[in-house]
Scaffold this motif. Structure first.
Motif, PDB file in Angstrom:
ATOM      1  N   ALA A  99     -17.204   7.311  -7.834  1.00 31.02           N
ATOM      2  CA  ALA A  99     -17.425   8.448  -8.728  1.00 31.02           C
ATOM      3  C   ALA A  99     -17.495   8.032 -10.197  1.00 31.02           C
ATOM      4  CB  ALA A  99     -16.320   9.488  -8.537  1.00 31.02           C
ATOM      5  N   HIS A 100     -16.709   7.030 -10.591  1.00 27.61           N
ATOM      6  CA  HIS A 100     -16.763   6.566 -11.981  1.00 27.61           C
ATOM      7  C   HIS A 100     -18.124   5.938 -12.276  1.00 27.61           C
ATOM      8  CE1 HIS A 100     -15.415   3.627 -15.303  1.00 27.61           C
ATOM      9  NE2 HIS A 100     -15.532   4.837 -15.840  1.00 27.61           N
ATOM     10  N   ARG A 101     -18.597   5.099 -11.376  1.00 24.55           N
ATOM     11  CA  ARG A 101     -19.897   4.457 -11.538  1.00 24.55           C
ATOM     12  C   ARG A 101     -21.037   5.464 -11.571  1.00 24.55           C
ATOM     13  NH1 ARG A 101     -21.846   1.016  -6.535  1.00 24.55           N
ATOM     14  NH2 ARG A 101     -22.493   3.116  -5.878  1.00 24.55           N
ATOM     15  N   GLU A 102     -20.895   6.535 -10.778  1.00 31.44           N
ATOM     16  CA  GLU A 102     -21.939   7.540 -10.688  1.00 31.44           C
ATOM     17  C   GLU A 102     -21.833   8.605 -11.773  1.00 31.44           C
ATOM     18  OE1 GLU A 102     -24.412   7.279  -8.593  1.00 31.44           O
ATOM     19  OE2 GLU A 102     -23.586   5.487  -7.639  1.00 31.44           O
ATOM     20  N   GLY A 103     -20.856   8.473 -12.663  1.00 30.64           N
ATOM     21  CA  GLY A 103     -20.692   9.431 -13.744  1.00 30.64           C
ATOM     22  C   GLY A 103     -20.036  10.738 -13.343  1.00 30.64           C
ATOM     23  N   LEU A 104     -19.375  10.728 -12.197  1.00 31.13           N
ATOM     24  CA  LEU A 104     -18.707  11.934 -11.704  1.00 31.13           C
ATOM     25  C   LEU A 104     -17.233  11.998 -12.087  1.00 31.13           C
ATOM     26  CD1 LEU A 104     -20.252  11.883  -8.113  1.00 31.13           C
ATOM     27  CD2 LEU A 104     -20.972  13.298 -10.056  1.00 31.13           C
ATOM     28  N   ARG A 105     -16.713  10.888 -12.613  1.00 28.05           N
ATOM     29  CA  ARG A 105     -15.304  10.830 -13.007  1.00 28.05           C
ATOM     30  C   ARG A 105     -15.201   9.919 -14.222  1.00 28.05           C
ATOM     31  NH1 ARG A 105     -12.887   9.827  -7.998  1.00 28.05           N
ATOM     32  NH2 ARG A 105     -13.296   7.612  -8.220  1.00 28.05           N
ATOM     33  N   GLU A 106     -14.308  10.247 -15.150  1.00 20.03           N
ATOM     34  CA  GLU A 106     -14.182   9.462 -16.375  1.00 20.03           C
ATOM     35  C   GLU A 106     -13.366   8.197 -16.177  1.00 20.03           C
ATOM     36  OE1 GLU A 106     -12.688  11.902 -19.482  1.00 20.03           O
ATOM     37  OE2 GLU A 106     -14.486  13.189 -19.567  1.00 20.03           O
ATOM     38  N   THR A 107     -12.573   8.153 -15.111  1.00 23.69           N
ATOM     39  CA  THR A 107     -11.728   6.998 -14.834  1.00 23.69           C
ATOM     40  C   THR A 107     -12.101   6.389 -13.486  1.00 23.69           C
ATOM     41  OG1 THR A 107     -10.065   8.453 -13.841  1.00 23.69           O
ATOM     42  CG2 THR A 107      -9.801   7.909 -16.183  1.00 23.69           C
ATOM     43  N   GLU A 108     -11.628   5.153 -13.237  1.00 24.23           N
ATOM     44  CA  GLU A 108     -11.960   4.516 -11.973  1.00 24.23           C
ATOM     45  C   GLU A 108     -11.464   5.341 -10.794  1.00 24.23           C
ATOM     46  OE1 GLU A 108     -11.458   0.252  -9.602  1.00 24.23           O
ATOM     47  OE2 GLU A 108     -10.194   0.691 -11.326  1.00 24.23           O
ATOM     48  N   TRP A 109     -10.207   5.789 -10.876  1.00 26.49           N
ATOM     49  CA  TRP A 109      -9.630   6.623  -9.821  1.00 26.49           C
ATOM     50  C   TRP A 109      -9.139   7.929 -10.421  1.00 26.49           C
ATOM     51  CZ3 TRP A 109     -11.575   4.560  -5.883  1.00 26.49           C
ATOM     52  CH2 TRP A 109     -11.598   3.181  -5.692  1.00 26.49           C
ATOM     53  N   GLU A 110      -8.759   8.843  -9.562  1.00 32.26           N
ATOM     54  CA  GLU A 110      -8.280  10.141 -10.034  1.00 32.26           C
ATOM     55  C   GLU A 110      -7.030   9.978 -10.895  1.00 32.26           C
ATOM     56  OE1 GLU A 110      -7.395  14.598  -8.203  1.00 32.26           O
ATOM     57  OE2 GLU A 110      -7.325  12.859  -6.882  1.00 32.26           O
ATOM     58  N   ARG A 111      -6.184   8.984 -10.516  1.00 36.63           N
ATOM     59  CA  ARG A 111      -4.973   8.667 -11.275  1.00 36.63           C
ATOM     60  C   ARG A 111      -4.909   7.163 -11.509  1.00 36.63           C
ATOM     61  NH1 ARG A 111      -0.965  11.316  -7.118  1.00 36.63           N
ATOM     62  NH2 ARG A 111      -2.548  10.385  -5.768  1.00 36.63           N
ATOM     63  N   ASP A 112      -3.975   6.717 -12.275  1.00 35.90           N
ATOM     64  CA  ASP A 112      -3.853   5.305 -12.628  1.00 35.90           C
ATOM     65  C   ASP A 112      -3.674   4.455 -11.361  1.00 35.90           C
ATOM     66  OD1 ASP A 112      -3.270   2.803 -13.613  1.00 35.90           O
ATOM     67  OD2 ASP A 112      -1.843   3.499 -15.110  1.00 35.90           O
ATOM     68  N   GLY A 113      -4.610   3.533 -11.125  1.00 32.34           N
ATOM     69  CA  GLY A 113      -4.549   2.703  -9.936  1.00 32.34           C
ATOM     70  C   GLY A 113      -3.368   1.766  -9.902  1.00 32.34           C
ATOM     71  N   ARG A 114      -2.856   1.372 -11.067  1.00 32.17           N
ATOM     72  CA  ARG A 114      -1.693   0.483 -11.110  1.00 32.17           C
ATOM     73  C   ARG A 114      -0.453   1.193 -10.588  1.00 32.17           C
ATOM     74  NH1 ARG A 114      -2.271  -0.890 -17.357  1.00 32.17           N
ATOM     75  NH2 ARG A 114      -2.707   1.352 -17.215  1.00 32.17           N
ATOM     76  N   GLU A 115      -0.410   2.500 -10.735  1.00 28.97           N
ATOM     77  CA  GLU A 115       0.756   3.280 -10.297  1.00 28.97           C
ATOM     78  C   GLU A 115       0.567   3.898  -8.923  1.00 28.97           C
ATOM     79  OE1 GLU A 115       3.676   6.874 -11.982  1.00 28.97           O
ATOM     80  OE2 GLU A 115       1.866   6.293 -13.087  1.00 28.97           O
ATOM     81  N   TYR A 116      -0.684   4.298  -8.621  1.00 29.93           N
ATOM     82  CA  TYR A 116      -0.924   5.036  -7.379  1.00 29.93           C
ATOM     83  C   TYR A 116      -1.777   4.294  -6.361  1.00 29.93           C
ATOM     84  CZ  TYR A 116       1.123   9.094  -9.657  1.00 29.93           C
ATOM     85  OH  TYR A 116       1.985   9.950 -10.281  1.00 29.93           O
ATOM     86  N   GLY A 117      -2.302   3.119  -6.720  1.00 28.91           N
ATOM     87  CA  GLY A 117      -3.028   2.310  -5.757  1.00 28.91           C
ATOM     88  C   GLY A 117      -4.515   2.588  -5.676  1.00 28.91           C
ATOM     89  N   TRP A 118      -5.195   1.744  -4.859  1.00 29.56           N
ATOM     90  CA  TRP A 118      -6.642   1.828  -4.677  1.00 29.56           C
ATOM     91  C   TRP A 118      -7.033   3.185  -4.100  1.00 29.56           C
ATOM     92  CZ3 TRP A 118     -10.192   2.801  -0.921  1.00 29.56           C
ATOM     93  CH2 TRP A 118     -11.507   2.336  -1.132  1.00 29.56           C
ATOM     94  N   GLY A 119      -8.101   3.764  -4.650  1.00 31.29           N
ATOM     95  CA  GLY A 119      -8.670   4.972  -4.076  1.00 31.29           C
ATOM     96  C   GLY A 119      -7.738   6.160  -4.025  1.00 31.29           C
ATOM     97  N   ASN A 120      -6.760   6.208  -4.930  1.00 28.25           N
ATOM     98  CA  ASN A 120      -5.766   7.283  -4.825  1.00 28.25           C
ATOM     99  C   ASN A 120      -6.415   8.664  -4.929  1.00 28.25           C
ATOM    100  OD1 ASN A 120      -5.455   8.252  -7.809  1.00 28.25           O
ATOM    101  ND2 ASN A 120      -5.305   6.005  -7.945  1.00 28.25           N
ATOM    102  N   ASN A 121      -5.915   9.568  -4.116  1.00 28.04           N
ATOM    103  CA  ASN A 121      -6.395  10.952  -4.135  1.00 28.04           C
ATOM    104  C   ASN A 121      -5.244  11.876  -3.782  1.00 28.04           C
ATOM    105  OD1 ASN A 121      -6.170  10.416  -1.345  1.00 28.04           O
ATOM    106  ND2 ASN A 121      -7.702  11.976  -0.881  1.00 28.04           N
ATOM    107  N   LYS A 122      -5.464  13.160  -3.897  1.00 26.02           N
ATOM    108  CA  LYS A 122      -4.390  14.130  -3.686  1.00 26.02           C
ATOM    109  C   LYS A 122      -4.604  15.035  -2.480  1.00 26.02           C
ATOM    110  CE  LYS A 122      -3.403  14.560  -8.659  1.00 26.02           C
ATOM    111  NZ  LYS A 122      -3.323  15.497  -9.805  1.00 26.02           N
ATOM    112  N   GLY A 123      -5.830  15.095  -1.963  1.00 26.81           N
ATOM    113  CA  GLY A 123      -6.047  16.146  -0.989  1.00 26.81           C
ATOM    114  C   GLY A 123      -7.076  15.876   0.080  1.00 26.81           C
TER     115      GLY A 123
END
Length: 348
Positions: A99-123
């Motif tokens: 999503a970041h590469r495609e311009g759908l998200r401003e960050t690499e992941w929904e939340r900080d990957g260092r804290e929440y891991g690869w591909g983190n999501n909520k739902g």
């Protein structure tokens, strides 16, 4: 008198024959596969009448666009389930890894990957239908719904089954707390399939301290066979068996898949009219991506059927499917769905 009874017997037999013939559309006669593509993070469907050759509806184009149903503008890991009452359920991961590469998200992941891991999501993305064409949609925020289980780092690969004892739909999925190990959990859904009625609980505990994901549960006789993917070295497919749907799965050491590269996302489906089951899985470690297939009659020995278009299984108009699932359709359902997407399905 004998002549009258004979004519009556012939008449009744003929009526029964006509009734059975007209009810053929209600018998299971086809297979529907759902899958997604890394190219679009959309939902795709493919159909088959023989369980060997699958044709993608809409000539490989998506059936439902991920950006129309997912909070992260993309879906992964679709699973389809047919409930005992005939209702169809879909469950998907709400996540677009590009999503970041495609311009759908401003960050690499929904939340900080260092804290929440690869591909983190909520739902999760949940859908419900009576005809496979019109769907009711729910975006389920697992993270905020159950704060008591901790700050979750992901909710992935949901699958659906039906607990006959509780008479409830059960969802089970891969989940981790923050950047910890991802493990398998389950919860029961409300009747509308819009919310979990119970707090997610651990479904199975792997004997080693490693991540294990992508469970798929099938009831055969009085046993529940769960196939899943442990990250115990190179990821692959293992099996655990229980006499209960939601607990007491007994660990089995052998790897089931024969692959030389990493695979995940097992899904078991039965061949119509045969005591044979097909184990399908996603070989994500090869390029291009492909599905692998094994066949079993006893869940102990498995025959290698190869990959799509490199064995007996065929994908006629699509390639590189990801994380699929298969259900049975009646002849009538298959015809209606195919006609809706302008595909002329042929039955022998």
């Amino acid at each position: 008198m004998k002549l009258i009874l004979y004519r009556l017997f012939i008449g009744v037999s003929f009526l029964l024959f006509i009734a059975c013939s007209t009810n053929n559309s209600d018998e299971m006669a086809a297979y529907l596969m759902v899958y997604f593509s890394d190219d679009d993070h959309d939902l795709h469907m493919a159909i088959s009448t023989d369980g060997y050759s699958f044709t993608s509806l809409k000539e490989g184009e998506s059936i439902i666009a991920g950006d129309t149903i997912a909070m992260q503008k993309g879906i992964r890991d679709p699973h389809i389930f047919r409930a005992p009452n005939g209702t169809f359920y879909l469950a998907m991961t709400d996540l677009h890894i590009f999503a970041h590469r495609e311009g759908l998200r401003e960050t690499e992941w929904e939340r900080d990957g260092r804290e929440y891991g690869w591909g983190n999501n909520k739902g999760l993305v949940l859908m419900k239908s009576d005809d496979l064409i019109h769907w009711d949609l729910t975006n389920l925020d697992v993270h905020n719904a159950f704060s008591e289980i901790g700050d979750i780092g992901c909710a992935w690969a949901p699958e659906i089954t039906y607990d006959e004892e509780k008479e409830k739909v059960m969802v089970y999925f891969s989940m981790r707390i923050k950047n910890g190990l991802t493990r398998l959990y389950y919860a029961y859904m409300n009747d509308d399939f819009t919310a979990m009625e119970t707090t997610p609980e651990l479904l199975f505990e792997y004997p080693k301290n490693v991540t294990y994901i992508d469970a798929d549960i099938t009831k055969v006789g009085d046993k529940f066979h769960m196939f899943y993917t442990p990250h115990d070295g190179m990821p692959g497919i293992k099996q655990a068996v229980s006499d209960k749907i939601n607990k007491d799965y007994v660990y089995q050491e052998p790897w089931i898949d024969p692959e030389e590269q990493a695979c995940e996302a097992p899904n078991i489906w039965k061949r119509i009219g045969e005591e044979k089951w097909v184990l399908m899985y996603d070989i994500y470690g090869i390029r291009p991506h492909n599905f692998g297939f094994l066949e079993t009659t006893d869940f102990k020995t498995f025959t290698n059927l190869g990959h799509f278009n490199k064995g007996v299984m065929k994908a006629t108009n699509f390639s590189s499917p990801k994380h699929g699932a298969v259900i049975h359709l009646t002849k009538g359902e298959a015809i209606k769905l195919s006609e809706h997407y302008n595909y002329n399905i042929q039955f022998e």
